[in-house]
Design a protein around this motif. Structure first.
Motif, PDB file in Angstrom:
ATOM      1  N   GLY A 107       0.805  -1.213   0.000  1.00  0.00           N
ATOM      2  CA  GLY A 107       0.000   0.000   0.000  1.00  0.00           C
ATOM      3  C   GLY A 107       0.840   1.266   0.000  1.00  0.00           C
ATOM      4  N   ARG A 108       2.151   1.138  -0.146  1.00  0.00           N
ATOM      5  CA  ARG A 108       2.996   2.332  -0.224  1.00  0.00           C
ATOM      6  C   ARG A 108       2.823   3.003  -1.589  1.00  0.00           C
ATOM      7  NH1 ARG A 108       9.039   1.756   1.859  1.00  0.00           N
ATOM      8  NH2 ARG A 108       8.676   3.920   2.419  1.00  0.00           N
ATOM      9  N   PHE A 109       3.093   4.297  -1.619  1.00  0.00           N
ATOM     10  CA  PHE A 109       3.006   5.075  -2.847  1.00  0.00           C
ATOM     11  C   PHE A 109       4.170   4.763  -3.783  1.00  0.00           C
ATOM     12  CE2 PHE A 109       0.309   7.911  -0.336  1.00  0.00           C
ATOM     13  CZ  PHE A 109      -0.595   8.384  -1.281  1.00  0.00           C
ATOM     14  N   SER A 110       3.901   4.888  -5.068  1.00  0.00           N
ATOM     15  CA  SER A 110       4.968   5.080  -6.041  1.00  0.00           C
ATOM     16  C   SER A 110       4.667   6.384  -6.766  1.00  0.00           C
ATOM     17  CB  SER A 110       5.078   3.912  -7.016  1.00  0.00           C
ATOM     18  OG  SER A 110       4.028   3.960  -7.966  1.00  0.00           O
ATOM     19  N   CYS A 111       5.598   6.808  -7.598  1.00  0.00           N
ATOM     20  CA  CYS A 111       5.494   8.127  -8.223  1.00  0.00           C
ATOM     21  C   CYS A 111       6.100   8.046  -9.616  1.00  0.00           C
ATOM     22  CB  CYS A 111       6.265   9.120  -7.341  1.00  0.00           C
ATOM     23  SG  CYS A 111       6.312  10.811  -7.946  1.00  0.00           S
ATOM     24  N   THR A 112       5.451   8.686 -10.594  1.00  0.00           N
ATOM     25  CA  THR A 112       5.968   8.699 -11.962  1.00  0.00           C
ATOM     26  C   THR A 112       5.726  10.063 -12.597  1.00  0.00           C
ATOM     27  OG1 THR A 112       3.865   7.884 -12.870  1.00  0.00           O
ATOM     28  CG2 THR A 112       5.534   6.237 -12.295  1.00  0.00           C
ATOM     29  N   GLU A 113       6.378  10.266 -13.699  1.00  0.00           N
ATOM     30  CA  GLU A 113       6.144  11.407 -14.618  1.00  0.00           C
ATOM     31  C   GLU A 113       6.132  12.779 -13.962  1.00  0.00           C
ATOM     32  OE1 GLU A 113       2.993  10.049 -17.670  1.00  0.00           O
ATOM     33  OE2 GLU A 113       2.801   8.657 -15.993  1.00  0.00           O
ATOM     34  N   PRO A 114       7.233  13.160 -13.290  1.00  0.00           N
ATOM     35  CA  PRO A 114       8.458  12.401 -13.029  1.00  0.00           C
ATOM     36  C   PRO A 114       8.417  11.751 -11.650  1.00  0.00           C
ATOM     37  CG  PRO A 114       8.840  14.675 -12.479  1.00  0.00           C
ATOM     38  CD  PRO A 114       7.406  14.596 -12.945  1.00  0.00           C
ATOM     39  N   ASN A 115       9.404  10.895 -11.387  1.00  0.00           N
ATOM     40  CA  ASN A 115       9.453  10.201 -10.105  1.00  0.00           C
ATOM     41  C   ASN A 115      10.156  11.069  -9.070  1.00  0.00           C
ATOM     42  OD1 ASN A 115       9.589   8.503  -7.942  1.00  0.00           O
ATOM     43  ND2 ASN A 115      10.618   6.829  -9.013  1.00  0.00           N
ATOM     44  N   LEU A 116       9.389  11.914  -8.403  1.00  0.00           N
ATOM     45  CA  LEU A 116       9.968  12.818  -7.404  1.00  0.00           C
ATOM     46  C   LEU A 116      10.395  12.071  -6.139  1.00  0.00           C
ATOM     47  CD1 LEU A 116       7.613  15.932  -7.678  1.00  0.00           C
ATOM     48  CD2 LEU A 116       9.794  15.517  -8.805  1.00  0.00           C
ATOM     49  N   GLN A 117       9.931  10.834  -5.971  1.00  0.00           N
ATOM     50  CA  GLN A 117      10.340  10.070  -4.803  1.00  0.00           C
ATOM     51  C   GLN A 117      11.786   9.599  -4.891  1.00  0.00           C
ATOM     52  OE1 GLN A 117       7.465   6.925  -4.132  1.00  0.00           O
ATOM     53  NE2 GLN A 117       6.130   8.298  -3.011  1.00  0.00           N
ATOM     54  N   GLN A 118      12.368   9.678  -6.073  1.00  0.00           N
ATOM     55  CA  GLN A 118      13.744   9.232  -6.241  1.00  0.00           C
ATOM     56  C   GLN A 118      14.715  10.376  -6.469  1.00  0.00           C
ATOM     57  OE1 GLN A 118      14.044   6.063  -9.136  1.00  0.00           O
ATOM     58  NE2 GLN A 118      13.096   4.591  -7.768  1.00  0.00           N
ATOM     59  N   VAL A 119      14.315  11.585  -6.149  1.00  0.00           N
ATOM     60  CA  VAL A 119      15.262  12.697  -6.233  1.00  0.00           C
ATOM     61  C   VAL A 119      16.386  12.428  -5.238  1.00  0.00           C
ATOM     62  CG1 VAL A 119      15.586  15.174  -5.880  1.00  0.00           C
ATOM     63  CG2 VAL A 119      13.493  14.331  -6.948  1.00  0.00           C
ATOM     64  N   PRO A 120      17.629  12.371  -5.694  1.00  0.00           N
ATOM     65  CA  PRO A 120      18.727  11.967  -4.802  1.00  0.00           C
ATOM     66  C   PRO A 120      18.970  12.956  -3.674  1.00  0.00           C
ATOM     67  CG  PRO A 120      19.574  12.689  -6.932  1.00  0.00           C
ATOM     68  CD  PRO A 120      18.084  12.621  -7.062  1.00  0.00           C
ATOM     69  N   SER A 121      19.576  12.452  -2.627  1.00  0.00           N
ATOM     70  CA  SER A 121      19.863  13.252  -1.440  1.00  0.00           C
ATOM     71  C   SER A 121      20.994  14.238  -1.704  1.00  0.00           C
ATOM     72  CB  SER A 121      20.259  12.340  -0.279  1.00  0.00           C
ATOM     73  OG  SER A 121      21.499  11.704  -0.575  1.00  0.00           O
ATOM     74  N   GLU A 122      21.226  15.112  -0.743  1.00  0.00           N
ATOM     75  CA  GLU A 122      22.304  16.086  -0.821  1.00  0.00           C
ATOM     76  C   GLU A 122      23.660  15.389  -0.941  1.00  0.00           C
ATOM     77  OE1 GLU A 122      24.043  19.965  -0.820  1.00  0.00           O
ATOM     78  OE2 GLU A 122      22.015  19.215  -1.206  1.00  0.00           O
ATOM     79  N   TYR A 123      23.815  14.257  -0.291  1.00  0.00           N
ATOM     80  CA  TYR A 123      25.081  13.519  -0.343  1.00  0.00           C
ATOM     81  C   TYR A 123      25.382  13.044  -1.764  1.00  0.00           C
ATOM     82  CZ  TYR A 123      28.415   9.717   0.410  1.00  0.00           C
ATOM     83  OH  TYR A 123      29.513   8.891   0.342  1.00  0.00           O
ATOM     84  N   THR A 124      24.350  12.575  -2.468  1.00  0.00           N
ATOM     85  CA  THR A 124      24.546  12.029  -3.819  1.00  0.00           C
ATOM     86  C   THR A 124      24.579  13.112  -4.878  1.00  0.00           C
ATOM     87  OG1 THR A 124      23.413  10.006  -3.167  1.00  0.00           O
ATOM     88  CG2 THR A 124      23.574  10.436  -5.519  1.00  0.00           C
TER      89      THR A 124
END
Length: 590
Positions: free
Chosen positions: A330-347
């Motif tokens: 039941g967790r969310f996913s995200c597309t167009e664009p996938n803002l859930q995968q915006v990399p962290s400050e470290y990356t």
């Protein structure tokens, strides 16, 4: 397989007749309606199941109206619907494109969604895909005018599938009609053609779709009740209001800043072609370092380079699609664009800082602290882990103390880092061998097999309730060789493993992550209702993180509101350990 019988369809192609037809339906105050929106893309092709509906054109509308005695198939009317064996076939009104435009578009349907009397319930409006339908309605109607009571075939089917269907966002209605009703819908082959033949086929198809979604809802309702899914089904249908509102809100993006960051990756990638080894660095180490950095930069460039160009709207906001039922948990996913995968400050230094609130506003960035460990302590249950949280102690220091034999206050940072990897690695059944690679890639820890095995033993010694939980699930694994096994979340969401396909790790993970997702979604519903009182709104969800946008003058109030509702919503499901939310007021996402 037989074709679905031709419905009692009334096609209206005159404005005044269309207006009178809608008035007559509203006057009947039906308990339930089936509504199909015929959506077209920019080329005029019918939108396929799961396709992005933003900006789609509504070509026609079909409204199925059951006989006056027909039962309400919503959760509140489930008992009556279950008893109704052969309901009278509904009438179906089809409004063609020209008539619909002349009536003011889908806004003309508004009276159908409202109760006729002050104390009466509004109709239960069934859609094939309620999220997509609300996306379209939101372009024409204020939120207060959306159907207050609504059903969704896609949501019901996803929950009843209990994880067996891997194509949640691509559920063609014809497949559901074939599988559950034993019929074929009218052929779509002529619906794109001009002329009477194509129009007639289209109208028959739309009318059949509107009728079949009511039949499917009658079929699914008793099943939802029998499997104790009616509550989570209604919950997911209610959740679509804040989800669609959040998709429409989007989040501000500093496009020039984003371009500068992305352009920096491109320049750095080019410079690697002429890079040289650092003093004292071996040729082998140099090549490995450059190759690893080149791979990282290639990934960043290929994924994010053109986001500012391709996804930012004229109001300088970026809008994604959210999928609330994309995972078995039941967790969310995200597309167009996938803002859930915006990399962290470290990356990717500086990238998240490009995500900003509207002028005069601030972001509230809130995250649940150690939520999976807290949920596991509640569900397992584990008294030792629960005691750590109730005392306000750090679970990573507790594990580190067992690993090192030190008192918790004397645990050093590198020892806590190892314990953090241990807690999150072994919580969901990871073995010692796999843990070695997990610790190396996620935490930069180089462990041999003996150290990994000792770490696993220390974890279960520290939290014996978790060890007992693992043993119970392990026993299910043995049964799962010859029978189907079902695990559930706190709300009753189900994941069924067919015989011979049981997954020990998933059986541990899904109840925990699913319960956490349900608490998070409950908080979304609450905050969507409360934030407008201070001029705020939710703008993004990223796993266990919630981003709200509030006026700068009310930022402290907004922060307190977000924290309070996130804690309260999760606490209703996870009540044996304290829930902690870490929130900050920010000028950008961090």
């Amino acid at each position: 397989m037989p074709r679905w019988p031709t419905p009692r369809v009334f096609v209206v192609s005159e404005v005044e007749r269309g207006r009178r037809a809608l008035e007559r339906i509203a006057a009947r105050a039906p308990a339930v309606l089936g509504v199909i929106l015929d959506l077209r893309d920019a080329r005029g092709s019918r939108l396929r199941s799961g396709a992005d509906a933003r900006g789609a054109c509504v070509e026609a509308v079909a409204v199925a109206v059951p006989a006056a005695a027909s039962a309400d198939p919503g959760p509140e009317g489930a008992a009556e619907a279950e008893a109704e064996e052969s309901p009278a076939r509904p009438d179906v009104l089809v409004l063609d494109a020209a008539t619909l435009r002349a009536l003011g578009g889908v806004a003309a349907l508004r009276p159908l969604f409202e109760a006729r009397e002050p104390d009466a319930r509004p109709p239960y409006v069934v859609f094939d895909d309620a999220q997509r339908a609300l996306t379209i309605l939101a372009e024409h109607l204020p939120e207060a005018a959306w159907p207050r009571r609504r059903g969704c075939i896609k949501t019901a089917e996803t929950l009843l599938a209990a994880g067996a269907d891997r194509h949640r966002d691509h559920r063609p209605l014809e497949r559901s009609v074939r599988e559950f009703l034993g019929h074929e819908l009218p052929d779509q082959a002529l619906t794109g053609l001009l002329g009477r033949a194509g129009a007639k086929t289209l109208h028959e198809r739309l009318a059949a779709e509107a009728e079949t979604i009511l039949a499917l809802m009658r079929r699914f309702t008793p099943q939802l009740r029998e499997r104790r899914l009616a509550g989570v089904y209604q919950f997911e249908c209610d959740l679509l209001t804040p989800v669609v509102a959040m998709e429409r809100a989007g989040i501000g993006l500093d496009a020039p800043g984003f371009e500068r960051v992305a352009g920096g990756w491109v320049r750095e990638r080019r410079s690697l072609d002429t890079a040289s080894a650092e003093p004292g660095e071996s040729e082998e180490d140099f090549e490995a370092r450059v190759a690893a950095r080149a791979a990282r930069l290639d990934k960043l460039v290929s994924t994010y380079r053109w986001w500012a160009r391709d996804f930012v709207d004229a109001d300088r906001r970026i809008r994604c699609r959210l999928h609330p039922l994309a995972a078995d948990s039941g967790r969310f996913s995200c597309t167009e664009p996938n803002l859930q995968q915006v990399p962290s400050e470290y990356t990717a230094p500086g990238l998240r800082a490009c995500f900003v609130p509207a002028p005069g506003h601030r972001l509230i960035v809130a995250d649940y602290a150690q939520i999976e460990l807290r949920v596991a302590a509640h569900l397992a249950p584990c008294d030792a882990l629960g005691a750590v949280f109730r005392a306000g102690r750090d679970p990573h220091r507790a594990t580190a103390a067992t690993l090192t034999g030190k008192p918790e206050p004397e645990v050093e940072s590198h020892e806590r880092k190892l314990a953090k990897a241990v807690n999150f690695g072994f919580l969901f059944g990871m073995g010692a061998r796999r843990f070695r690679s997990y610790a190396a890639s996620g935490y930069g820890l180089d462990l041999d097999e003996r150290q990994a095995a000792e770490a696993r033993e220390a974890f279960f010694r520290t939290f014996p309730g978790i060890a007992a939980w693992h043993r119970r699930v392990g026993a299910l694994s043995r049964r799962g060789d010859h029978e189907a096994i079902t695990v559930t979340t706190a709300m009753g969401r189900r994941k069924t493993f067919p015989a011979g396909r049981f997954s020990f790790n998933a059986a541990l993970n899904i109840p925990v992550q699913g319960t956490a997702a349900e608490g998070f979604k409950a908080a979304m519903i609450r905050l969507h209702r409360e934030l407008p009182s201070i001029g705020g709104r939710g703008v993004l969800v990223v796993h266990d993180e919630y981003l709200a946008e509030v006026p700068e003058a009310r930022a402290e109030e907004g922060k307190a509101m977000v924290e309070a509702h996130m804690i309260a919503a999760m606490g209703e499901l996870v009540h044996t350990v304290p829930i902690v939310v870490e929130a900050e007021i920010a000028a950008h996402w961090s």
